[in-house]
Write a protein that holds these residues in place. Structure first.
Motif, PDB file in Angstrom:
ATOM      1  N   ALA A  13     -15.836 -24.709 -71.356  1.00 35.82           N
ATOM      2  CA  ALA A  13     -16.201 -26.128 -71.377  1.00 35.82           C
ATOM      3  C   ALA A  13     -17.520 -26.324 -72.107  1.00 35.82           C
ATOM      4  O   ALA A  13     -18.438 -25.518 -71.954  1.00 35.82           O
ATOM      5  N   PRO A  14     -17.599 -27.366 -72.925  1.00 37.54           N
ATOM      6  CA  PRO A  14     -18.855 -27.626 -73.632  1.00 37.54           C
ATOM      7  C   PRO A  14     -19.989 -27.863 -72.636  1.00 37.54           C
ATOM      8  O   PRO A  14     -19.786 -28.452 -71.579  1.00 37.54           O
ATOM      9  N   ARG A  15     -21.164 -27.405 -72.992  1.00 35.90           N
ATOM     10  CA  ARG A  15     -22.332 -27.644 -72.135  1.00 35.90           C
ATOM     11  C   ARG A  15     -22.752 -29.102 -72.272  1.00 35.90           C
ATOM     12  O   ARG A  15     -22.982 -29.589 -73.367  1.00 35.90           O
ATOM     13  N   THR A  16     -22.816 -29.768 -71.141  1.00 39.41           N
ATOM     14  CA  THR A  16     -23.226 -31.166 -71.119  1.00 39.41           C
ATOM     15  C   THR A  16     -24.258 -31.349 -70.020  1.00 39.41           C
ATOM     16  O   THR A  16     -24.431 -30.479 -69.163  1.00 39.41           O
ATOM     17  N   GLU A  17     -24.947 -32.488 -70.068  1.00 39.75           N
ATOM     18  CA  GLU A  17     -25.984 -32.766 -69.071  1.00 39.75           C
ATOM     19  C   GLU A  17     -25.402 -32.741 -67.661  1.00 39.75           C
ATOM     20  O   GLU A  17     -25.986 -32.194 -66.743  1.00 39.75           O
ATOM     21  N   ARG A  18     -24.243 -33.351 -67.504  1.00 38.15           N
ATOM     22  CA  ARG A  18     -23.534 -33.363 -66.210  1.00 38.15           C
ATOM     23  C   ARG A  18     -22.157 -32.750 -66.418  1.00 38.15           C
ATOM     24  O   ARG A  18     -21.467 -33.059 -67.377  1.00 38.15           O
ATOM     25  N   ARG A  19     -21.736 -31.900 -65.484  1.00 39.57           N
ATOM     26  CA  ARG A  19     -20.434 -31.245 -65.600  1.00 39.57           C
ATOM     27  C   ARG A  19     -19.320 -32.257 -65.328  1.00 39.57           C
ATOM     28  O   ARG A  19     -19.302 -32.915 -64.295  1.00 39.57           O
ATOM     29  N   PRO A  20     -18.359 -32.385 -66.244  1.00 44.06           N
ATOM     30  CA  PRO A  20     -17.221 -33.286 -66.031  1.00 44.06           C
ATOM     31  C   PRO A  20     -16.399 -32.857 -64.812  1.00 44.06           C
ATOM     32  O   PRO A  20     -16.255 -31.663 -64.535  1.00 44.06           O
ATOM     33  N   PHE A  21     -15.857 -33.838 -64.102  1.00 36.26           N
ATOM     34  CA  PHE A  21     -15.050 -33.556 -62.912  1.00 36.26           C
ATOM     35  C   PHE A  21     -14.056 -34.684 -62.685  1.00 36.26           C
ATOM     36  O   PHE A  21     -14.161 -35.758 -63.285  1.00 36.26           O
ATOM     37  N   LEU A  22     -13.111 -34.417 -61.794  1.00 40.15           N
ATOM     38  CA  LEU A  22     -12.188 -35.454 -61.338  1.00 40.15           C
ATOM     39  C   LEU A  22     -11.837 -35.213 -59.887  1.00 40.15           C
ATOM     40  O   LEU A  22     -11.939 -34.094 -59.384  1.00 40.15           O
ATOM     41  N   VAL A  23     -11.434 -36.299 -59.218  1.00 38.52           N
ATOM     42  CA  VAL A  23     -10.958 -36.262 -57.836  1.00 38.52           C
ATOM     43  C   VAL A  23      -9.723 -37.149 -57.770  1.00 38.52           C
ATOM     44  O   VAL A  23      -9.775 -38.303 -58.182  1.00 38.52           O
ATOM     45  N   LEU A  24      -8.621 -36.591 -57.286  1.00 38.34           N
ATOM     46  CA  LEU A  24      -7.396 -37.360 -57.078  1.00 38.34           C
ATOM     47  C   LEU A  24      -7.376 -37.778 -55.611  1.00 38.34           C
ATOM     48  O   LEU A  24      -7.261 -36.924 -54.728  1.00 38.34           O
ATOM     49  N   ARG A  25      -7.522 -39.058 -55.366  1.00 35.10           N
ATOM     50  CA  ARG A  25      -7.588 -39.567 -53.989  1.00 35.10           C
ATOM     51  C   ARG A  25      -6.220 -39.483 -53.317  1.00 35.10           C
ATOM     52  O   ARG A  25      -5.204 -39.818 -53.927  1.00 35.10           O
TER      53      ARG A  25
END
Length: 156
Positions: free
Chosen positions: A59-71
């Protein structure tokens, strides 16, 4: 009388064996009784999945790590694509099939919109998923090609 003498021990044996057969190794306490914040056997929903790999590359280095949550309580996916937040509907048709979107995002100015766009594109293309241990792998049409993305379950 021979039948009842045989049936009682057999019935007792069935009562003792049935609970042992349903023992789930994922439900046992961790070794040493040390508390841990890391999930051990992640389910798809209500888990924070953080991006670890995108299109077969780290994963590309970014300021904040991308994420997801499936409710679980509603068919809604929420997350962050590094800078911008996103949300939208999702469907799980049957085991292994997942569709996300259409996704809507905030419109903040971000230093690296290319990496963010690649992550959102992978989410929009996802049609299949596979969970192994604490890793969620997203695929396009089949699970034979290079995964669109790999995400890891983390404590929220």
């Amino acid at each position: 009388m021979l039948n009842s003498a045989f049936l009682r021990p057999a019935a007792a044996l069935v009562l003792l064996v049935a609970p042992a057969c349903s023992f789930d190794l994922n439900d046992r306490p961790n070794a040493g009784g040390v508390a841990t914040d890391e999930p051990t056997a992640a389910s798809l929903q209500d888990v924070r999945w953080e991006l670890r790999e995108l299109g077969g590359q780290p994963a590309p280095r970014t300021e904040r790590r991308p994420f997801l949550v499936l409710r679980n309580n509603r068919p809604r996916v929420e997350g962050r694509a590094s800078c911008n937040q996103f949300s939208g509907p999702y469907t799980v048709a049957d085991r292994g099939r997942l569709r996300l979107g259409p996704l809507v995002t905030t419109r903040s100015t971000c230093p690296d919109l290319a990496a963010e766009g690649a992550f959102l594109q992978a989410l929009n293309q996802a049609q299949r998923y596979h969970i192994s241990n604490n890793t969620l792998t997203l695929y396009a049409a089949d699970t034979l090609g290079t995964p669109l993305a790999r995400l890891q379950a983390v404590a929220q």
